[in-house]
Design an enzyme around this catalytic site. Sequence first.
Site, PDB file in Angstrom:
ATOM      1  N   ARG A   1       0.853  -1.183   0.000  1.00 37.29           N
ATOM      2  CA  ARG A   1       0.000   0.000   0.000  1.00 37.29           C
ATOM      3  C   ARG A   1       0.890   1.235   0.000  1.00 37.29           C
ATOM      4  O   ARG A   1       2.001   1.217   0.552  1.00 37.29           O
ATOM      5  CB  ARG A   1      -0.897   0.028   1.242  1.00 37.29           C
ATOM      6  CG  ARG A   1      -2.062  -0.946   1.207  1.00 37.29           C
ATOM      7  CD  ARG A   1      -3.143  -0.525   0.209  1.00 37.29           C
ATOM      8  NE  ARG A   1      -4.304  -1.393   0.221  1.00 37.29           N
ATOM      9  CZ  ARG A   1      -4.525  -2.393  -0.640  1.00 37.29           C
ATOM     10  NH1 ARG A   1      -3.653  -2.668  -1.586  1.00 37.29           N
ATOM     11  NH2 ARG A   1      -5.639  -3.104  -0.561  1.00 37.29           N
TER      12      ARG A   1
ATOM     13  N   HIS B   1      -1.503   0.715  -9.707  1.00 34.18           N
ATOM     14  CA  HIS B   1      -2.157  -0.242  -8.796  1.00 34.18           C
ATOM     15  C   HIS B   1      -2.815  -1.391  -9.574  1.00 34.18           C
ATOM     16  O   HIS B   1      -4.031  -1.606  -9.477  1.00 34.18           O
ATOM     17  CB  HIS B   1      -3.191   0.474  -7.912  1.00 34.18           C
ATOM     18  CG  HIS B   1      -3.548  -0.317  -6.686  1.00 34.18           C
ATOM     19  ND1 HIS B   1      -3.888   0.251  -5.487  1.00 34.18           N
ATOM     20  CD2 HIS B   1      -3.615  -1.654  -6.472  1.00 34.18           C
ATOM     21  CE1 HIS B   1      -4.157  -0.673  -4.595  1.00 34.18           C
ATOM     22  NE2 HIS B   1      -4.001  -1.856  -5.175  1.00 34.18           N
TER      23      HIS B   1
HETATM   24  P1  NAP Z   1      -1.903 -11.921   4.140  1.00 34.21           P
HETATM   25  O1  NAP Z   1      -2.109 -13.296   3.613  1.00 34.21           O
HETATM   26  O2  NAP Z   1      -2.774 -11.430   5.236  1.00 34.21           O
HETATM   27  O3  NAP Z   1      -0.386 -11.818   4.584  1.00 34.21           O
HETATM   28  C1  NAP Z   1       0.081 -10.711   5.281  1.00 34.21           C
HETATM   29  C2  NAP Z   1       1.496 -10.986   5.733  1.00 34.21           C
HETATM   30  O4  NAP Z   1       2.022  -9.801   6.345  1.00 34.21           O
HETATM   31  C3  NAP Z   1       1.579 -12.105   6.769  1.00 34.21           C
HETATM   32  O5  NAP Z   1       2.687 -12.931   6.522  1.00 34.21           O
HETATM   33  C4  NAP Z   1       1.761 -11.334   8.069  1.00 34.21           C
HETATM   34  O6  NAP Z   1       2.499 -12.048   9.056  1.00 34.21           O
HETATM   35  C5  NAP Z   1       2.583 -10.161   7.592  1.00 34.21           C
HETATM   36  N1  NAP Z   1       2.487  -9.061   8.554  1.00 34.21           N
HETATM   37  C6  NAP Z   1       1.385  -8.359   8.906  1.00 34.21           C
HETATM   38  N2  NAP Z   1       1.690  -7.455   9.868  1.00 34.21           N
HETATM   39  C7  NAP Z   1       2.999  -7.615  10.109  1.00 34.21           C
HETATM   40  C8  NAP Z   1       3.898  -6.996  11.014  1.00 34.21           C
HETATM   41  N3  NAP Z   1       3.515  -6.021  11.857  1.00 34.21           N
HETATM   42  N4  NAP Z   1       5.186  -7.393  11.017  1.00 34.21           N
HETATM   43  C9  NAP Z   1       5.596  -8.395  10.192  1.00 34.21           C
HETATM   44  N5  NAP Z   1       4.787  -9.030   9.315  1.00 34.21           N
HETATM   45  C10 NAP Z   1       3.513  -8.636   9.286  1.00 34.21           C
HETATM   46  O7  NAP Z   1      -2.029 -10.839   2.960  1.00 34.21           O
HETATM   47  P2  NAP Z   1      -1.836 -11.067   1.377  1.00 34.21           P
HETATM   48  O8  NAP Z   1      -3.048 -11.662   0.789  1.00 34.21           O
HETATM   49  O9  NAP Z   1      -0.524 -11.747   1.155  1.00 34.21           O
HETATM   50  O10 NAP Z   1      -1.778  -9.543   0.886  1.00 34.21           O
HETATM   51  C11 NAP Z   1      -0.840  -8.647   1.416  1.00 34.21           C
HETATM   52  C12 NAP Z   1      -1.159  -7.219   0.989  1.00 34.21           C
HETATM   53  O11 NAP Z   1      -0.855  -7.047  -0.398  1.00 34.21           O
HETATM   54  C13 NAP Z   1      -2.621  -6.816   1.083  1.00 34.21           C
HETATM   55  O12 NAP Z   1      -2.993  -6.481   2.400  1.00 34.21           O
HETATM   56  C14 NAP Z   1      -2.667  -5.608   0.153  1.00 34.21           C
HETATM   57  O13 NAP Z   1      -2.338  -4.435   0.876  1.00 34.21           O
HETATM   58  C15 NAP Z   1      -1.564  -5.904  -0.863  1.00 34.21           C
HETATM   59  N6  NAP Z   1      -2.107  -6.224  -2.208  1.00 34.21           N
HETATM   60  C16 NAP Z   1      -1.793  -5.392  -3.229  1.00 34.21           C
HETATM   61  C17 NAP Z   1      -2.256  -5.674  -4.495  1.00 34.21           C
HETATM   62  C18 NAP Z   1      -1.889  -4.791  -5.657  1.00 34.21           C
HETATM   63  O14 NAP Z   1      -2.472  -4.919  -6.734  1.00 34.21           O
HETATM   64  N7  NAP Z   1      -0.929  -3.916  -5.506  1.00 34.21           N
HETATM   65  C19 NAP Z   1      -3.048  -6.809  -4.719  1.00 34.21           C
HETATM   66  C20 NAP Z   1      -3.355  -7.619  -3.643  1.00 34.21           C
HETATM   67  C21 NAP Z   1      -2.877  -7.322  -2.378  1.00 34.21           C
HETATM   68  P3  NAP Z   1       1.931 -13.418   9.686  1.00 34.21           P
HETATM   69  O15 NAP Z   1       1.964 -14.441   8.556  1.00 34.21           O
HETATM   70  O16 NAP Z   1       2.891 -13.744  10.746  1.00 34.21           O
HETATM   71  O17 NAP Z   1       0.528 -13.114  10.130  1.00 34.21           O
HETATM   72  C1  GLV Z   2      -5.612  -4.899  -4.033  1.00 38.53           C
HETATM   73  O1  GLV Z   2      -4.894  -3.967  -3.812  1.00 38.53           O
HETATM   74  C2  GLV Z   2      -6.070  -5.811  -3.046  1.00 38.53           C
HETATM   75  O2  GLV Z   2      -5.896  -5.534  -1.847  1.00 38.53           O
HETATM   76  O3  GLV Z   2      -6.630  -6.871  -3.421  1.00 38.53           O
END
Ligand code: NAP
Ligand code: GLV
Length: 314
Positions: free
Chosen positions: A229, A277
Amino acid sequence: MTRVARSPRVVFCAEGAPADPWLRGLADVLPDATIDAWSADGPPADYAVVWSPPDRFYATQPRLKAIFNLGAGVDGLLRSAALPSDIPLVRLEDAGMAPLMAEYVVQTAVRHARGLDRMEDDRRAGRWVPRRSAERSAFPVGVMGAGALGIPVARALGANGFPVALWSRATKAVDGVRCFADFGQLDDFLATTRILVCLLPLTSETEDILDRETLGRLLPDAYLINVGRGHHLVDDDLLALIAAGRIAGATLDVFRSEPLPGDHPFWREPRITITPHCSALTQRSATLRQIADKIASLERGEPISGVVDRARGY
Ligand code: NAP
Ligand code: GLV
C-alpha cells in the site's frame, strides 16, 4: 456452481466496479441464492460482497452474517467508522492474484538485475553498450509479508535464481527461503536484502514502515518494489535516498493518493517506475468461486479461513 442448503440473500456493493458481470457471476456460482445490487431501500441480505461501499451501506444492512471484501487488503474497509465490529469481515486469499503478483515482482526484479532500465536509457541515447549481468546471487531479495501472496512471490523469485528471505510477524518455514520474524529480526532481514519487496497489509504497525531508517539498512545499491500500500512508504525519504545514491531506484504500484497526482515528484524521478495499482487485480472467476464456497461453508455452520482479525488489522 456451489449448492447451499437454504436460499441466502446476497447483496453486492462495489464502488467503481461494473455491477452486472459480478451480479451475473454471483447468480452462476450461487444458483440457490437471491442476488441483489445494493440500493438504500433494498431488502436486508445475509451476506455482502463489497469494495469501498459508502458508509451508509452498513446501516441499510442490519442482518448480515458476513461481509466479503473484493480484495486482499482490508485497510480501506477498516478505516470506515460505520463498519460493524461484530460481523465477520472476510478478505480474498490469493483468489488468482498470487500468480499475477509473482509475475510482476519477478519481472521487475529480473529487469533490475539484468540492467534493462540502463539499456533502455542507452537505447534512448542511441548508445550500443552490451552489459554483462551480475550473478543473481548479487541480488538477494527480501519479501516483507509471508502471506497468501508473499509466499508464492518468494517461491517464484527462488525459482528464478534469486536468494530469497521472508519477513513476517510469526515465524515461518518455507523451503529454500530464509525466514525472519517480527521487529526483533527486521534489521537482520534488511541487512541481507538488496531488492526489497513490500507485500504487507496496511496496519497501524506497518504504516510508514518503508522510511529513511528501514530503507537505509538495506545492502548498498538497493532497489524497492512496493506492491503493498502507498502508506507503507514515506515518499520524501525514498526520494532523498535515491538522490543521495543510497537507493538505486524503485518500482511502485501503490501510492498514498491514487491516482497519483500529476504534480507528485515521483513522476519526475526517472529511477522510479510507476504502475497504476494493477500488479494483481481482483480475478473475477476465482474470486466468485472462493466467496461462493465460503458462503456454502457458513450456511453449513462450518468455519472459514480469511476472516480478518480486527485487533491485528489484517
Ligand atoms: P496476508 O495473507 O494477510 O499476509 C500478510 C502478511 O504480512 C503475513 O505474513 C503477516 O504475518 C505479515 N504481517 C502483517 N503485519 C505484520 C507486522 N507487523 N510485522 C511483520 N509481518 C507482518 O495478505 P496477502 O493476501 O498476502 O496480501 C498482502 C497485501 O498485499 C494486502 O494487504 C494488500 O495491501 C496488498 N495487495 C496489493 C495488491 C496490488 O495490486 N498492488 C493486490 C493484492 C494485495 P503473519 O503471517 O505472521 O501473520
Ligand atoms: C488490491 O490492492 C487488493 O488488496 O486486493
